[in-house]
Write a protein that holds these residues in place. Structure first.
Motif, PDB file in Angstrom:
ATOM      1  N   PRO A 114      19.662  11.583  13.021  1.00  0.00           N
ATOM      2  CA  PRO A 114      19.091  11.533  14.375  1.00  0.00           C
ATOM      3  C   PRO A 114      19.478  12.714  15.260  1.00  0.00           C
ATOM      4  CG  PRO A 114      20.185   9.465  13.786  1.00  0.00           C
ATOM      5  CD  PRO A 114      20.609  10.488  12.795  1.00  0.00           C
ATOM      6  N   LEU A 115      20.485  13.484  14.843  1.00  0.00           N
ATOM      7  CA  LEU A 115      20.965  14.602  15.654  1.00  0.00           C
ATOM      8  C   LEU A 115      20.254  15.907  15.348  1.00  0.00           C
ATOM      9  CD1 LEU A 115      24.817  13.904  15.449  1.00  0.00           C
ATOM     10  CD2 LEU A 115      23.149  13.016  17.091  1.00  0.00           C
ATOM     11  N   LEU A 116      19.505  15.944  14.255  1.00  0.00           N
ATOM     12  CA  LEU A 116      18.796  17.161  13.888  1.00  0.00           C
ATOM     13  C   LEU A 116      17.599  17.385  14.807  1.00  0.00           C
ATOM     14  CD1 LEU A 116      18.759  16.804   9.997  1.00  0.00           C
ATOM     15  CD2 LEU A 116      20.284  18.220  11.372  1.00  0.00           C
ATOM     16  N   SER A 117      17.212  18.642  14.930  1.00  0.00           N
ATOM     17  CA  SER A 117      16.022  18.981  15.712  1.00  0.00           C
ATOM     18  C   SER A 117      14.823  18.179  15.234  1.00  0.00           C
ATOM     19  CB  SER A 117      15.736  20.475  15.579  1.00  0.00           C
ATOM     20  OG  SER A 117      14.411  20.769  15.923  1.00  0.00           O
ATOM     21  N   ASP A 118      13.937  17.853  16.166  1.00  0.00           N
ATOM     22  CA  ASP A 118      12.710  17.141  15.807  1.00  0.00           C
ATOM     23  C   ASP A 118      11.818  17.961  14.876  1.00  0.00           C
ATOM     24  OD1 ASP A 118      13.514  15.043  17.363  1.00  0.00           O
ATOM     25  OD2 ASP A 118      12.256  15.560  19.083  1.00  0.00           O
ATOM     26  N   LEU A 119      12.064  19.267  14.781  1.00  0.00           N
ATOM     27  CA  LEU A 119      11.279  20.116  13.893  1.00  0.00           C
ATOM     28  C   LEU A 119      11.669  19.937  12.423  1.00  0.00           C
ATOM     29  CD1 LEU A 119      11.182  23.485  15.893  1.00  0.00           C
ATOM     30  CD2 LEU A 119       9.471  21.662  15.840  1.00  0.00           C
ATOM     31  N   ILE A 120      12.786  19.253  12.172  1.00  0.00           N
ATOM     32  CA  ILE A 120      13.257  19.067  10.801  1.00  0.00           C
ATOM     33  C   ILE A 120      12.610  17.808  10.235  1.00  0.00           C
ATOM     34  CG2 ILE A 120      15.280  18.938   9.306  1.00  0.00           C
ATOM     35  CD1 ILE A 120      14.931  21.525  10.942  1.00  0.00           C
ATOM     36  N   ASP A 121      11.385  17.990   9.742  1.00  0.00           N
ATOM     37  CA  ASP A 121      10.633  16.876   9.169  1.00  0.00           C
ATOM     38  C   ASP A 121      10.959  16.735   7.682  1.00  0.00           C
ATOM     39  OD1 ASP A 121       9.321  19.006   7.948  1.00  0.00           O
ATOM     40  OD2 ASP A 121       7.518  18.817   9.172  1.00  0.00           O
ATOM     41  N   ALA A 122      10.213  15.897   6.983  1.00  0.00           N
ATOM     42  CA  ALA A 122      10.493  15.639   5.569  1.00  0.00           C
ATOM     43  C   ALA A 122      10.404  16.905   4.728  1.00  0.00           C
ATOM     44  CB  ALA A 122       9.528  14.578   5.037  1.00  0.00           C
ATOM     45  N   ARG A 123       9.437  17.772   5.037  1.00  0.00           N
ATOM     46  CA  ARG A 123       9.306  19.012   4.270  1.00  0.00           C
ATOM     47  C   ARG A 123      10.509  19.926   4.482  1.00  0.00           C
ATOM     48  NH1 ARG A 123       3.681  21.214   6.311  1.00  0.00           N
ATOM     49  NH2 ARG A 123       4.763  20.683   8.255  1.00  0.00           N
TER      50      ARG A 123
END
Length: 393
Positions: A114-123
């Motif tokens: 939950p702390l990672l940037s929202d840009l860090i998606d599944a890919r």
């Protein structure tokens, strides 16, 4: 080595990696090198096969496993043919018994997701654990990119960077003439982007405040064409000592090293107050952006350690700010993908320091994230970095 013996060797190494991650010991690549140094009977194919098994098992396990065997059992879900080597033979692993628990296949530790940037998606999460290519920076103090590209087979140009070449993973760079002559340095494209973002020019005064072994310092030295004042500062003597021979090899003898006393950095930096055109703060961080190179780093990171790192990042930024002249720049970078270390850290700095502004990073890669920019493996083909350019008005 027979296939079963390779699997057992990987399990033995994974046991060492698990303990080292728990106790703050050496990294996996160091442990692997030590292991084979005392096992001369293992040929090059054996070493490569065992190393691949170790890293495949590490990449698959986001949480630190209970043991090397548990990590290898988890890998069976991706490579089921390995199960045949758990045969109880003299040099192989014991047979699998009912009820043995493999590690889970979660790529990212549950607590940090939950702390990672929202840009860090599944890919992006998948790309974070993929094998990284070998990027090098051509040392423009000694050669051009075209000259070096002609010396390295299979080299490809990275268009967004003037001095960057990409080589296949495992390329024997240190056996090349380009390496022997100091024409190249190993440096991820993301790190090269950070150095280029600084905008160093001949004649400037530049301070690399967390220089470490000096990879970015050497890139700054090349941009400055050997002219000006370039200070490589760090609190760890052994890191700075590694820079000296690298600088000599690169023909960058004008670099000055400055050993800082942690907690009393101001005493050594006072004479530079208000004089630096550029201060680079490549701050200590979680390393979440480098998991494709150091996947076991996920096992070392804890919530408490992340909190300590964010406190230290803010402290170093506050040390750096007075060193910058009016109109000068502070470039902040972390090889991390958490908002606490990236955009939140910059927002907090701007609140603490009136008179500073964030300026666009620019460039052909990355994505705007808060007052800075985020580089990621899937989107940009680099390690993960957050960087921001702060200007003193």
């Amino acid at each position: 080595m027979i296939p079963a013996a390779r699997v057992q060797a990987a399990i033995d190494l994974l046991d060492e990696v698990v303990l080292s991650a728990r106790d703050g010991g050496p990294a996996a690549d160091t442990l692997i090198a030590r292991y084979f140094k005392t096992r001369r009977y293992a040929g090059s194919k054996d070493r490569r096969a065992v190393r691949d098994l170790v890293y495949d098992a590490i990449r698959r396990a986001g949480e630190r496993p209970e043991s090397g065997r548990a990590a290898m059992l988890g890998l069976l879900q991706d490579q089921p043919d390995l199960a045949a080597h758990f045969d109880g033979s003299p040099h192989g692993p014991a047979a699998i018994v009912e009820g043995e628990k493999p590690t889970n296949g979660r790529l990212v530790p549950r607590w940090i997701a939950p702390l990672l940037s929202d840009l860090i998606d599944a890919r992006e999460r998948t790309a974070l654990l993929a094998r990284a290519p070998l990027d090098v920076r051509v040392n423009r103090l000694k050669a051009t990119r075209d000259e070096v590209a002609g010396m390295l087979s299979d080299a490809t140009v990275i268009d967004s960077l003037p001095d960057a070449l990409r080589l296949p993973e495992g390329y024997p760079l240190e056996k090349s003439d380009a390496w022997d002559q100091g024409l190249v340095e190993v440096q991820d494209a993301g790190s090269q982007i950070i150095a280029a973002t600084c905008g160093a020019q001949p004649g400037m005064t530049v301070i690399d405040l967390c220089a470490g072994a000096g990879g970015k310092t050497l890139a700054l030295a090349a941009a400055m064409e050997g002219q000006g004042t370039l200070i490589a500062a760090d609190t760890v003597r052994s890191r700075l000592q590694r820079l000296t021979p690298r600088a000599e090899r690169a023909g960058a003898g004008f670099i000055e090293t400055l050993l800082l006393d942690q907690g009393r950095e101001g005493a050594a930096l006072g004479s530079y107050e208000g004089k630096a055109d550029i201060v680079l703060v490549d701050a200590p961080c979680s390393g979440t952006g480098t998991w494709r190179r150091n996947p076991e780093a996920r096992w070392r990171l804890t919530p408490d350690r992340l909190t300590r790192l964010t406190v230290e990042q803010a402290r170093i930024l506050d040390i750096a700010a007075p060193l910058v002249r009016d109109g000068g720049r502070l470039v902040y970078a972390v090889c991390a993908l958490t908002d606490r270390e990236g955009r939140n850290q910059v927002d907090a700095f701007l609140k603490r320091h009136p008179g500073w502004t964030a300026v666009p990073v620019g460039g052909a890669v990355g994505r705007v994230w808060g007052m800075g920019q985020l580089l990621t493996p899937h989107h940009d083909g680099t390690d993960g970095f957050f960087l921001a350019v702060l200007e003193k008005s």
